[in-house]
Design a protein around this motif. Structure first.
Motif, short mmCIF file in Angstrom:
data_model
loop_
_atom_site.label_atom_id
_atom_site.label_comp_id
_atom_site.label_asym_id
_atom_site.label_seq_id
_atom_site.Cartn_x
_atom_site.Cartn_y
_atom_site.Cartn_z
N PHE A 199 0.77 -1.16 0.30
CA PHE A 199 0.50 0.03 -0.06
C PHE A 199 0.76 1.11 0.04
CE2 PHE A 199 -2.90 -3.44 1.74
CZ PHE A 199 -4.11 -2.89 1.37
N ALA A 200 0.47 1.96 -0.61
CA ALA A 200 1.33 3.48 -0.61
C ALA A 200 0.14 4.43 -0.50
CB ALA A 200 1.66 3.86 -1.76
N ALA A 201 0.18 5.57 0.01
CA ALA A 201 -1.02 6.90 0.40
C ALA A 201 -0.35 8.26 1.04
CB ALA A 201 -2.28 6.26 1.30
N SER A 202 -1.16 9.03 -0.03
CA SER A 202 -0.43 10.63 -0.35
C SER A 202 -0.87 11.16 0.39
CB SER A 202 0.53 10.99 -1.24
OG SER A 202 -0.24 11.08 -2.17
N GLY A 203 -1.23 12.12 1.01
CA GLY A 203 -3.06 13.73 1.20
C GLY A 203 -2.18 12.96 2.64
N ALA A 204 -3.65 13.90 3.61
CA ALA A 204 -3.98 14.49 4.55
C ALA A 204 -4.04 13.18 5.60
CB ALA A 204 -5.01 14.95 4.81
N ASP A 205 -4.66 11.97 5.23
CA ASP A 205 -5.32 11.11 6.29
C ASP A 205 -4.46 9.73 5.68
OD1 ASP A 205 -6.71 10.85 4.21
OD2 ASP A 205 -8.60 10.54 5.42
N ALA A 206 -3.22 10.08 4.51
CA ALA A 206 -2.83 8.95 4.11
C ALA A 206 -1.83 7.75 5.70
CB ALA A 206 -1.07 9.47 3.75
N GLY A 207 -1.70 8.10 6.56
CA GLY A 207 -1.43 7.42 7.41
C GLY A 207 -2.21 6.03 8.34
N ASP A 208 -3.59 6.23 8.41
CA ASP A 208 -4.71 6.49 9.03
C ASP A 208 -5.13 5.61 7.96
OD1 ASP A 208 -4.86 7.81 11.71
OD2 ASP A 208 -6.09 8.77 10.64
N ALA A 209 -5.14 6.19 6.57
CA ALA A 209 -5.53 5.17 5.32
C ALA A 209 -4.71 3.92 5.23
CB ALA A 209 -5.43 5.71 3.91
#
Length: 109
Positions: A69-79
């Motif tokens: 998984f890779a996420a970027s943005g305000a709630d990336a860690g939570d996602a």
């Protein structure tokens, strides 16, 4: 302001892998976050949109496959935390066979 990318990897332990029902659960969960969430079989991709049920189902990830998984943005860690937790829980499939939401079972108590 720069956006950092949060990454994590987890092995699928669900006996039936990432089939239709878990794919729908995963994409619904991914859509609940503002962050851009991507998914891949390898740490270097190719990456797909984890919010697209069609793309996630097309992976046909079997038991034992590692999802990245890779996420970027305000709630990336939570996602990323929520999605890896869903995989860790085998997409909550064990709950469905045990009368969770007992509607239509016809079994009284």
């Amino acid at each position: 302001m720069t956006e950092s990318t949060i990454k994590a990897a987890i092995e699928i332990t669900n006996p039936t892998g990432l089939h239709a029902r878990p794919a729908v659960k995963m994409t619904k969960l991914a859509k609940s976050f503002v962050a851009k969430v991507q998914l891949a079989f390898a740490a270097d991709g190719p990456w797909i949109d984890a919010k697209s049920v069609v793309k996630v189902m097309a992976l046909k990830a079997p038991k034992g496959a590692v999802l990245h998984f890779a996420a970027s943005g305000a709630d990336a860690g939570d996602a990323v935390a929520a999605l890896t937790d869903l995989v860790r829980r085998d997409f909550d499939e064990h709950l469905e066979g045990e009368g969770a939401g007992s509607a239509g079972t016809g079994h009284g108590g």
